[in-house]
Design an enzyme around this catalytic site. Structure first.
Site, PDB file in Angstrom:
ATOM      1  N   THR A  93       0.861  -1.181   0.000  1.00 11.72           N
ATOM      2  CA  THR A  93       0.000   0.000   0.000  1.00 11.72           C
ATOM      3  C   THR A  93       0.901   1.236   0.000  1.00 11.72           C
ATOM      4  O   THR A  93       1.892   1.287   0.740  1.00 11.72           O
ATOM      5  CB  THR A  93      -0.890  -0.006   1.273  1.00 11.72           C
ATOM      6  N   ASN A 110     -10.692 -11.808  -2.509  1.00 11.32           N
ATOM      7  CA  ASN A 110     -10.209 -11.457  -1.167  1.00 11.32           C
ATOM      8  C   ASN A 110     -11.214 -10.584  -0.426  1.00 11.32           C
ATOM      9  O   ASN A 110     -11.406 -10.725   0.784  1.00 11.32           O
ATOM     10  CB  ASN A 110      -8.849 -10.758  -1.253  1.00 11.32           C
ATOM     11  N   CYS A 170      -2.567  -9.780   2.768  1.00  6.54           N
ATOM     12  CA  CYS A 170      -3.406  -9.542   1.591  1.00  6.54           C
ATOM     13  C   CYS A 170      -4.724  -8.823   1.844  1.00  6.54           C
ATOM     14  O   CYS A 170      -5.039  -7.862   1.149  1.00  6.54           O
ATOM     15  CB  CYS A 170      -3.690 -10.870   0.913  1.00  6.54           C
TER      16      CYS A 170
HETATM   17  N1  LIG Z   1       1.470 -14.071   0.668  1.00  4.10           N
HETATM   18  C1  LIG Z   1       0.402 -14.623   0.130  1.00  4.10           C
HETATM   19  O1  LIG Z   1      -0.184 -15.531   0.710  1.00  4.10           O
HETATM   20  C2  LIG Z   1      -0.108 -14.174  -1.211  1.00  4.10           C
HETATM   21  C3  LIG Z   1      -1.078 -14.953  -1.868  1.00  4.10           C
HETATM   22  C4  LIG Z   1      -1.544 -14.542  -3.117  1.00  4.10           C
HETATM   23  C5  LIG Z   1      -1.044 -13.379  -3.705  1.00  4.10           C
HETATM   24  N2  LIG Z   1      -0.100 -12.641  -3.059  1.00  4.10           N
HETATM   25  C6  LIG Z   1       0.460 -11.467  -3.757  1.00  4.10           C
HETATM   26  O2  LIG Z   1       1.714 -11.859  -4.343  1.00  4.10           O
HETATM   27  C7  LIG Z   1       2.654 -10.780  -4.318  1.00  4.10           C
HETATM   28  C8  LIG Z   1       3.913 -11.201  -3.586  1.00  4.10           C
HETATM   29  O3  LIG Z   1       3.551 -11.522  -2.259  1.00  4.10           O
HETATM   30  P1  LIG Z   1       4.570 -12.279  -1.300  1.00  4.10           P
HETATM   31  O4  LIG Z   1       3.821 -12.552  -0.048  1.00  4.10           O
HETATM   32  O5  LIG Z   1       5.215 -13.403  -2.027  1.00  4.10           O
HETATM   33  O6  LIG Z   1       5.647 -11.116  -1.042  1.00  4.10           O
HETATM   34  P2  LIG Z   1       7.112 -11.252  -0.439  1.00  4.10           P
HETATM   35  O7  LIG Z   1       7.456  -9.941   0.152  1.00  4.10           O
HETATM   36  O8  LIG Z   1       7.203 -12.469   0.397  1.00  4.10           O
HETATM   37  O9  LIG Z   1       8.041 -11.512  -1.739  1.00  4.10           O
HETATM   38  C9  LIG Z   1       8.274 -10.577  -2.722  1.00  4.10           C
HETATM   39  C10 LIG Z   1       9.735 -10.684  -3.152  1.00  4.10           C
HETATM   40  O10 LIG Z   1       9.946  -9.882  -4.315  1.00  4.10           O
HETATM   41  C11 LIG Z   1      11.290  -9.398  -4.267  1.00  4.10           C
HETATM   42  N3  LIG Z   1      11.430  -8.267  -5.181  1.00  4.10           N
HETATM   43  C12 LIG Z   1      10.852  -7.037  -5.099  1.00  4.10           C
HETATM   44  N4  LIG Z   1      11.198  -6.297  -6.176  1.00  4.10           N
HETATM   45  C13 LIG Z   1      12.017  -7.062  -6.944  1.00  4.10           C
HETATM   46  C14 LIG Z   1      12.690  -6.835  -8.193  1.00  4.10           C
HETATM   47  N5  LIG Z   1      12.559  -5.687  -8.860  1.00  4.10           N
HETATM   48  N6  LIG Z   1      13.462  -7.846  -8.694  1.00  4.10           N
HETATM   49  C15 LIG Z   1      13.585  -9.018  -8.022  1.00  4.10           C
HETATM   50  N7  LIG Z   1      12.966  -9.280  -6.852  1.00  4.10           N
HETATM   51  C16 LIG Z   1      12.179  -8.307  -6.318  1.00  4.10           C
HETATM   52  C17 LIG Z   1      11.482  -9.036  -2.813  1.00  4.10           C
HETATM   53  O11 LIG Z   1      12.855  -8.934  -2.469  1.00  4.10           O
HETATM   54  C18 LIG Z   1      10.736 -10.175  -2.102  1.00  4.10           C
HETATM   55  O12 LIG Z   1      11.604 -11.230  -1.739  1.00  4.10           O
HETATM   56  C19 LIG Z   1       1.903  -9.607  -3.685  1.00  4.10           C
HETATM   57  O13 LIG Z   1       1.331  -8.848  -4.724  1.00  4.10           O
HETATM   58  C20 LIG Z   1       0.809 -10.287  -2.876  1.00  4.10           C
HETATM   59  O14 LIG Z   1      -0.328  -9.452  -2.709  1.00  4.10           O
HETATM   60  C21 LIG Z   1       0.391 -13.024  -1.830  1.00  4.10           C
HETATM   61  O1  LIG Z   2     -13.009 -18.053   9.402  1.00  2.31           O
HETATM   62  C1  LIG Z   2     -11.953 -17.400   9.416  1.00  2.31           C
HETATM   63  C2  LIG Z   2     -10.936 -17.571   8.443  1.00  2.31           C
HETATM   64  C3  LIG Z   2      -9.781 -16.790   8.534  1.00  2.31           C
HETATM   65  N1  LIG Z   2      -9.638 -15.880   9.528  1.00  2.31           N
HETATM   66  C4  LIG Z   2      -8.423 -15.034   9.565  1.00  2.31           C
HETATM   67  O2  LIG Z   2      -8.275 -14.394   8.312  1.00  2.31           O
HETATM   68  C5  LIG Z   2      -6.903 -14.155   8.037  1.00  2.31           C
HETATM   69  C6  LIG Z   2      -6.531 -14.655   6.654  1.00  2.31           C
HETATM   70  O3  LIG Z   2      -6.575 -16.064   6.632  1.00  2.31           O
HETATM   71  P1  LIG Z   2      -6.414 -16.913   5.290  1.00  2.31           P
HETATM   72  O4  LIG Z   2      -7.285 -16.352   4.260  1.00  2.31           O
HETATM   73  O5  LIG Z   2      -6.596 -18.330   5.646  1.00  2.31           O
HETATM   74  O6  LIG Z   2      -4.865 -16.699   4.944  1.00  2.31           O
HETATM   75  P2  LIG Z   2      -4.100 -15.830   3.823  1.00  2.31           P
HETATM   76  O7  LIG Z   2      -2.779 -16.469   3.628  1.00  2.31           O
HETATM   77  O8  LIG Z   2      -4.153 -14.385   4.178  1.00  2.31           O
HETATM   78  O9  LIG Z   2      -4.931 -16.082   2.469  1.00  2.31           O
HETATM   79  C7  LIG Z   2      -5.818 -15.117   1.923  1.00  2.31           C
HETATM   80  O10 LIG Z   2      -5.100 -14.147   1.180  1.00  2.31           O
HETATM   81  C8  LIG Z   2      -4.295 -14.704   0.103  1.00  2.31           C
HETATM   82  C9  LIG Z   2      -3.508 -13.562  -0.496  1.00  2.31           C
HETATM   83  O11 LIG Z   2      -4.198 -12.846  -1.449  1.00  2.31           O
HETATM   84  C10 LIG Z   2      -5.220 -15.394  -0.889  1.00  2.31           C
HETATM   85  O12 LIG Z   2      -4.450 -15.934  -1.960  1.00  2.31           O
HETATM   86  C11 LIG Z   2      -6.009 -16.488  -0.180  1.00  2.31           C
HETATM   87  O13 LIG Z   2      -6.918 -17.090  -1.096  1.00  2.31           O
HETATM   88  C12 LIG Z   2      -6.773 -15.874   0.991  1.00  2.31           C
HETATM   89  O14 LIG Z   2      -7.435 -16.889   1.724  1.00  2.31           O
HETATM   90  C13 LIG Z   2      -6.126 -14.839   9.165  1.00  2.31           C
HETATM   91  O15 LIG Z   2      -5.758 -13.879  10.126  1.00  2.31           O
HETATM   92  C14 LIG Z   2      -7.129 -15.816   9.735  1.00  2.31           C
HETATM   93  O16 LIG Z   2      -6.893 -16.122  11.082  1.00  2.31           O
HETATM   94  C15 LIG Z   2     -10.632 -15.703  10.479  1.00  2.31           C
HETATM   95  O17 LIG Z   2     -10.506 -14.871  11.377  1.00  2.31           O
HETATM   96  N2  LIG Z   2     -11.765 -16.478  10.408  1.00  2.31           N
END
Ligand SMILES: NC(=O)c1ccc[n+]([C@@H]2O[C@H](COP(=O)([O-])OP(=O)(O)OC[C@H]3O[C@@H](n4cnc5c(N)ncnc54)[C@H](O)[C@@H]3O)[C@@H](O)[C@H]2O)c1
Ligand SMILES: O=c1ccn([C@@H]2O[C@H](COP(=O)(O)OP(=O)(O)O[C@H]3O[C@H](CO)[C@@H](O)[C@H](O)[C@H]3O)[C@@H](O)[C@H]2O)c(=O)[nH]1
Length: 481
Positions: free
Chosen positions: A90, A220, A272
């Site tokens: 953000t 989400n 997220c």
């Molecule tokens: N964490 C989740 O569960 C989750 C799930 C679905 C989608 N997403 C989305 O995926 C994206 C990444 O999330 P994340 O949790 O993996 O983040 P993260 O911070 O764990 O990883 C991102 C990585 O990108 C690297 N990076 C940044 N700029 C770079 C560049 N120019 N060249 C090379 N490396 C670079 C950083 O050093 C970092 O290691 C975000 O947009 C997030 O919203 C996250």
């Molecule tokens: O019934 C519920 C389910 C979850 N949570 C909370 O909600 C948050 C998010 O949980 P969860 O969604 O399981 O984990 P994330 O890894 O944040 O995954 C979400 O965010 C990701 C990043 O975008 C998406 O890819 C996934 O589909 C989406 O579930 C956590 O703090 C949980 O404890 C609750 O409080 N009650």
């Protein structure tokens, strides 16, 4: 051999690419990152993230067709398909601060791709991005393309932390959005062929680019909305004597609603939900839809309310002050089975209690002391930058906070215990032993509804469980939030 390169070796890039490598032995997958210690950790036995089942997958294919490298340019240049899975935090400053997505890292990755490419490539948005980002990326890529052709696809990731490997092995769906041109459709088919190695065809959905980008934000928002809805009900349950678990169960039995994601809690966390809803709100505002923006904003407001309601419950139950009282905090990660603390509700709860001068003793099985201390002094949204690029806050560690290596040490001599993460081990602690070693009256505030409140009351505890009928003690206490 098809070559894939993924820019960004984080919670998404690492596990997703490891599973692609495992399921597609004929494809070479290289994950690159600018953060060298992270790459070193991926190449070691101590992976940089804790995720059940991940190590086994990495071990099987690392060095075979899965590689981790800091040489971003080389591997991008050699790849046929480049995934981009970098941070999309953000914005903290300037236009849209506090809401809009900061695409600095994405833009920098796109510029690298444009600069080093010598052959045509498919560029895949894996990061969660605002709708229409692909248009901006296309402009960056084609501006200086030297005749090289790029096709942009949106392939948002839906894995949840703690269950990432299962989610990747058996996804509810894989979503691929692309241009509606013959070249766009060809690129969609190429990416579909990768997933088709293990995902049934009817689970691979193809759409236009904007639908794919928006579907991720929408999914989400819907998920977070369910939690805010049940959390809003939890406040009403406490006021009326209803039990939120019974209400959730009854509501979820309606097949149109379904039983999942209806657990009341101290609030949702994770990297997220809040970020993506703020982003959605900003997009609505930019598109002249203030009513829609306001609707989604409410999901975050209820989440903030739930966290402060919890803090107020703790303070008001303990004679309206926790000043100089030891409060044990069990669980700091945003959910169980992860060491991730990004936007964890524990940060807000701890800061709220510290604001009332409590002495905190924190235990989490997967989060280290330095990490907790850093989180407690970090400014809002700074956490979502690569660690080595995070602004230095300059403050010293929080003195009133100690971090312990087990739950019994954390709770010793404490006046109250706050359970903030639903780690399985908190269900089976010896609560009699904990009670005996605590100050009296001894309180348990269960922000995840993991303990058997009746059993704890038999031991002697005063128990608060989110959304459950209140103890007589708590009913007599001043109003909350
Ligand atoms: N964490 C989740 O569960 C989750 C799930 C679905 C989608 N997403 C989305 O995926 C994206 C990444 O999330 P994340 O949790 O993996 O983040 P993260 O911070 O764990 O990883 C991102 C990585 O990108 C690297 N990076 C940044 N700029 C770079 C560049 N120019 N060249 C090379 N490396 C670079 C950083 O050093 C970092 O290691 C975000 O947009 C997030 O919203 C996250
Ligand atoms: O019934 C519920 C389910 C979850 N949570 C909370 O909600 C948050 C998010 O949980 P969860 O969604 O399981 O984990 P994330 O890894 O944040 O995954 C979400 O965010 C990701 C990043 O975008 C998406 O890819 C996934 O589909 C989406 O579930 C956590 O703090 C949980 O404890 C609750 O409080 N009650």
């Amino acid at each position: 051999m098809v070559k894939i390169c993924c820019i960004g070796a984080g919670y998404v890039g690492g596990p997703t690419m490891a599973v692609i490598a495992l399921k597609c032995p004929s494809i070479e997958v290289v994950v690159v990152d600018i953060w060298e210690p992270r790459i070193a950790a991926w190449n070691s036995d101590q992976l940089p993230i804790y995720e059940p089942g991940l190590y086994e997958v990495v071990k099987e294919c690392r060095g075979r067709n899965l590689f981790f490298s800091k040489d971003v340019e080389k591997h991008v240049a050699e790849a046929d398909i480049v995934f981009v899975s970098v941070n999309t935090p953000t914005k903290t400053q300037g236009l849209g601060a506090g809401k809009a997505a900061d695409l600095t890292y994405w833009e920098s990755a796109a510029r690298t791709i444009a600069d080093v490419s010598k052959s045509d490539k498919i560029v895949v948005e894996k990061s969660t991005v605002p709708v229409k980002t692909a248009e901006a990326i296309e402009k960056i890529l084609t501006h200086n393309s030297k005749g090289i052709k790029f096709q942009i696809l949106s392939n948002p990731e839906f894995l949840a932390e703690g269950t990432a490997i299962g989610d990747l092995f058996q996804p509810d769906r894989v979503l691929i959005g692309g241009r509606e041109t013959p070249e766009g459709q060809k690129a969609i088919q190429a990416l579909k062929a990768v997933y088709a190695h293990w995902v049934p065809e009817d689970r691979i959905l193809t759409t236009n680019l904007w639908s794919a980008e928006l579907s991720k934000l929408a999914a989400n928002a819907f998920l977070a909305q369910r939690i805010s809805s049940v959390n809003a009900m939890s406040a009403l349950c406490e006021a009326t004597g209803a039990d939120v678990a019974e209400v959730s169960y009854a509501v979820g039995k309606d097949t149109r609603i379904g039983p999942k994601f209806l657990n009341a809690s101290v609030g949702f966390g994770g990297s997220c939900f809040q970020k993506d809803i703020l982003n959605l709100v900003y997009i609505c505002e930019c598109n002249g839809l203030p009513e829609v923006a306001e609707y989604w904003k409410q999901v975050i407001k209820i989440n903030d309310y739930q966290k402060s309601r919890f803090v107020n419950r703790v303070v008001s139950s303990m004679f309206n002050t926790v000043s100089q009282k030891k409060i044990a905090v069990l669980g700091f990660a945003f959910k169980k089975d992860t060491g991730d603390t990004r936007e964890t509700p524990a940060i807000d709860v701890c800061q709220g209690l510290l604001g009332d001068k409590a002495l905190l003793s924190i235990y989490d099985p997967q989060v280290q002391k330095e990490h907790i201390q850093r989180d407690l002094i970090m400014k809002k949204f700074d956490w979502d930058h690569p660690l080595h690029l995070q602004p230095k806050s300059g403050s010293a560690a929080v003195e009133q906070v100690t971090v312990t290596s087990d739950a019994y040490e954390a709770t010793k001599e404490a006046h109250g215990v706050c359970i903030l993460t639903e780690w399985d081990e908190f269900r089976t602690l010896d609560y009699k032993k904990i009670y005996d070693n605590m100050q009296k009256p001894a309180f348990v505030f269960d922000g995840r509804n993991v303990v058997n409140a009746d059993k704890l009351r038999e031991i002697g505890f005063i128990v608060y469980s989110i959304g459950k009928p209140l103890d007589a003690w708590l009913k007599d206490m001043p109003a909350v939030a």
